[in-house]
Design an enzyme around this catalytic site. Structure first.
Site, PDB file in Angstrom:
ATOM      1  N   TYR A 158     -31.818  -6.726  -1.853  1.00  8.78           N
ATOM      2  CA  TYR A 158     -30.479  -6.210  -2.355  1.00  8.78           C
ATOM      3  C   TYR A 158     -29.586  -6.058  -1.302  1.00  8.78           C
ATOM      4  O   TYR A 158     -29.529  -5.694  -0.167  1.00  8.78           O
ATOM      5  CB  TYR A 158     -31.077  -4.683  -2.670  1.00  8.78           C
ATOM      6  N   GLU A 190     -21.909  -6.641  -5.600  1.00 12.86           N
ATOM      7  CA  GLU A 190     -23.490  -6.432  -5.568  1.00 12.86           C
ATOM      8  C   GLU A 190     -24.151  -7.629  -5.736  1.00 12.86           C
ATOM      9  O   GLU A 190     -23.539  -8.374  -6.717  1.00 12.86           O
ATOM     10  CB  GLU A 190     -23.676  -5.439  -6.539  1.00 12.86           C
TER      11      GLU A 190
END
Ligand code: GDP
Ligand code: MN
Length: 388
Positions: A108, A196
Site C-alpha cells: 500500500y 493512492e
C-alpha cells in the site's frame, strides 16, 4: 472531485508510474475486443467512484476473451455494493479490462494531506490489498508514515526509506522508489487531494507496479487544470449536488431529516452541530452564500425539498451582507412556486432587516415557525422532524 481508476491510471502513465496495459469498455463486446488485443489472462474491473470493489464482486479474473466478455456482462449494469457505496450500491457503466498481473506481494502506498501538520504525508504498508482498513484499525504499527517538508519537496532518502519499510529489494526497490517519487510529482502537478495505490504489487518476475489507482482532484484548483473538467463523471455524483453547483450553492447531501438552509459555512456547521445536539440529524450542509439573492434562496429551497428524507426545514440566517427581508422574500416565493410544502419550516432570522423579514413571513399567510434564539430554533426543528 473523484475520478475513475482508468482515468487515474492515465495520469499514472503520464507521470511514469507503471500500470498494466488495458482499455475501458462500455459493452461486453468491447471488453472482449480489448481482451483479444491484450491476449492471455485479463482482469475485468468495475469502474465506479468507490473502493472495495474486489470484495463486492466487481473485479474478476478471466482466462481469455470469452471469459472477459462473460465477466463484463455480469459486471456492467450491476448495482455494485461495497463498504463505500452504501446499501443501495452504485450502478456500473464501464469496466476496465487489463492484462492480469502475477502477484507475489500486495503493498500500500498513498499520499494525502495531513491537516494536523499542514504537510503531505506518505503512508505505506507492506500489508496492502483488500484488508488495509483492518490493518489500520488492528495493527497500526504495520503502517509507516513520512511527512514531506513543503519547502524541500519529497527528498530522495524519503522515497528510499518508504521502500525499505515496504521490504523491497532489487528491481522492485528501484521500481518502488520511482513510483513514490512520481506519485508525489503527480500529486503536486495535478493538484490532487489524494493519490493512492492499493495494491502496489511485486510481480513474480521481481518488478513492481501499480494495479489499482485512486486519485482525487482538488476542485478549487480546477482553474489551473481546465483539462480536469473532462474527467468529471456526473452519473457518479449526487444529482442534487450537481444542480446546486449550477446555482453557485455549496450543498452536500447527508443522511438525516432536518433540511438546513444557512448562510455562511461556519454558521452552517454550527447549525448542524446544534441539530445533532438536539437529538436529530441534518439532511444536508447548505451554504447559500454571503450575498444570496431571493432567486438563490428559492433554488436552494427547491433543492432542499427534493430530498425525500427531509421532514423539517430549518432556515437559519444571519443578515450581514445578505438582508433578511430578501431571504424571507425568496423563501415565500419558493414555497408558493413549489405549490404544496408538506413539511414544517422553522425560521430564525437575525441581523440586517430581521424584523422586516419576519413581517414578510408572517404576512405571507404560509405556515412558518418563527423562532428567535439559535438553540430554540434547532430544538424546534429537531422536535418537528421527530428526532432520529
Ligand atoms: P478494489 O477492491 O476496489 O480496491 O480493487 P483492486 O483493483 O484493488 O482489486 C482488488 C483485488 O483484486 C486486489 O487486491 C488483488 O488481490 C486482485 N487483483 C486485481 N487485479 C489483479 C490481477 O491482475 N491479478 C491478480 N492475480 N489479482 C488481481
Ligand atoms: Mn484497491
Amino acid at each position: 472531485m473523484k475520478i475513475h481508476e482508468y482515468q487515474a491510471k492515465e495520469l499514472f502513465r503520464r507521470y511514469g508510474i507503471p500500470v498494466p496495459a488495458g482499455g475501458v469498455a462500455s459493452t461486453p463486446e468491447e471488453a472482449r475486443a480489448i481482451a483479444e488485443r491484450i491476449g492471455g489472462k485479463v482482469v475485468v474491473k468495475a469502474q465506479i467512484h468507490a473502493g472495495g470493489r474486489g470484495k463486492g464482486g466487481g473485479v474478476k479474473l478471466a482466462n481469455g476473451p470469452g471469459e472477459a466478455e462473460t465477466a463484463a456482462r455480469a459486471i456492467i449494469g450491476m448495482s455494485l455494493v461495497t463498504h463505500q457505496t452504501g446499501p443501495g450500491g452504485k450502478r456500473v457503466h464501464k469496466v476496465l479490462v487489463e492484462e492480469a498481473s502475477p502477484i507475489a506481494r500486495e503493498l500500500y502506498i498513498a499520499i494525502v494531506l495531513d491537516r494536523e501538520t499542514s504537510r503531505l504525508v506518505i503512508i505505506a504498508s507492506s500489508a496492502g490489498g483488500m484488508d488495509i482498513e483492518k490493518v489500520a484499525a488492528e495493527t497500526p504499527d504495520r503502517i509507516f508514515k513520512t511527512w514531506v517538508d513543503p519547502a524541500l519537496g519529497l527528498m530522495p532518502f524519503q522515497a528510499r526509506r518508504v521502500c525499505f519499510k515496504l521490504g523491497l529489494s532489487g528491481q522492485a526497490f528501484k521500481d518502488g522508489v520511482d513510483a513514490v517519487t512520481n506519485l508525489y510529482r503527480l500529486f503536486e502537478g495535478e493538484d490532487a487531494t489524494l493519490a493512492e495505490i492499493n495494491p502496489f504489487i511485486v510481480r513474480t518476475d521481481g518488478g513492481a507496479m501499480a494495479i489499482d489507482a485512486k486519485v482525487n482532484l482538488d476542485d478549487d484548483a480546477g482553474f489551473r487544470h481546465p483539462e480536469h473538467a473532462a474527467l468529471r463523471d456526473l452519473t457518479e455524483e449526487e444529482p442534487l449536488e450537481t444542480e446546486a453547483k449550477r446555482y453557485g450553492l455549496n450543498y452536500i447531501k447527508l443522511g438525516g431529516s432536518v433540511g438546513c438552509m444557512v448562510n455562511g459555512a461556519g454558521l452552517a456547521m454550527a447549525t448542524m452541530d446544534l441539530i445533532k445536539l438536539c437529538g436529530a440529524e441534518p439532511a444536508n450542509f447548505l451554504d447559500v452564500g454571503g450575498g444570496a439573492s431571493a432567486e438563490g434562496v428559492e433554488n436552494a429551497f427547491r433543492i432542499l425539498m427534493a430530498d425525500q428524507n427531509v421532514r423539517c426545514v430549518l432556515i437559519n440566517i444571519f443578515g450581514g451582507i445578505v438582508r433578511c427581508d430578501r431571504v424571507a422574500q425568496g423563501v415565500v416565493e419558493a414555497v408558493m412556486n413549489l405549490g404544496e410544502v408538506d413539511v414544517p419550516i422553522v425560521v430564525r432570522l437575525e441581523g440586517t432587516n430581521a424584523a422586516e423579514g419576519m413581517r414578510i413571513l408572517k404576512g405571507s399567510g404560509l405556515d412558518f415557525h418563527a423562532v428567535v434564539g439559535f438553540h430554540e430554533a434547532a430544538q424546534k426543528a429537531a422536535d418537528l422532524a421527530g428526532g432520529d
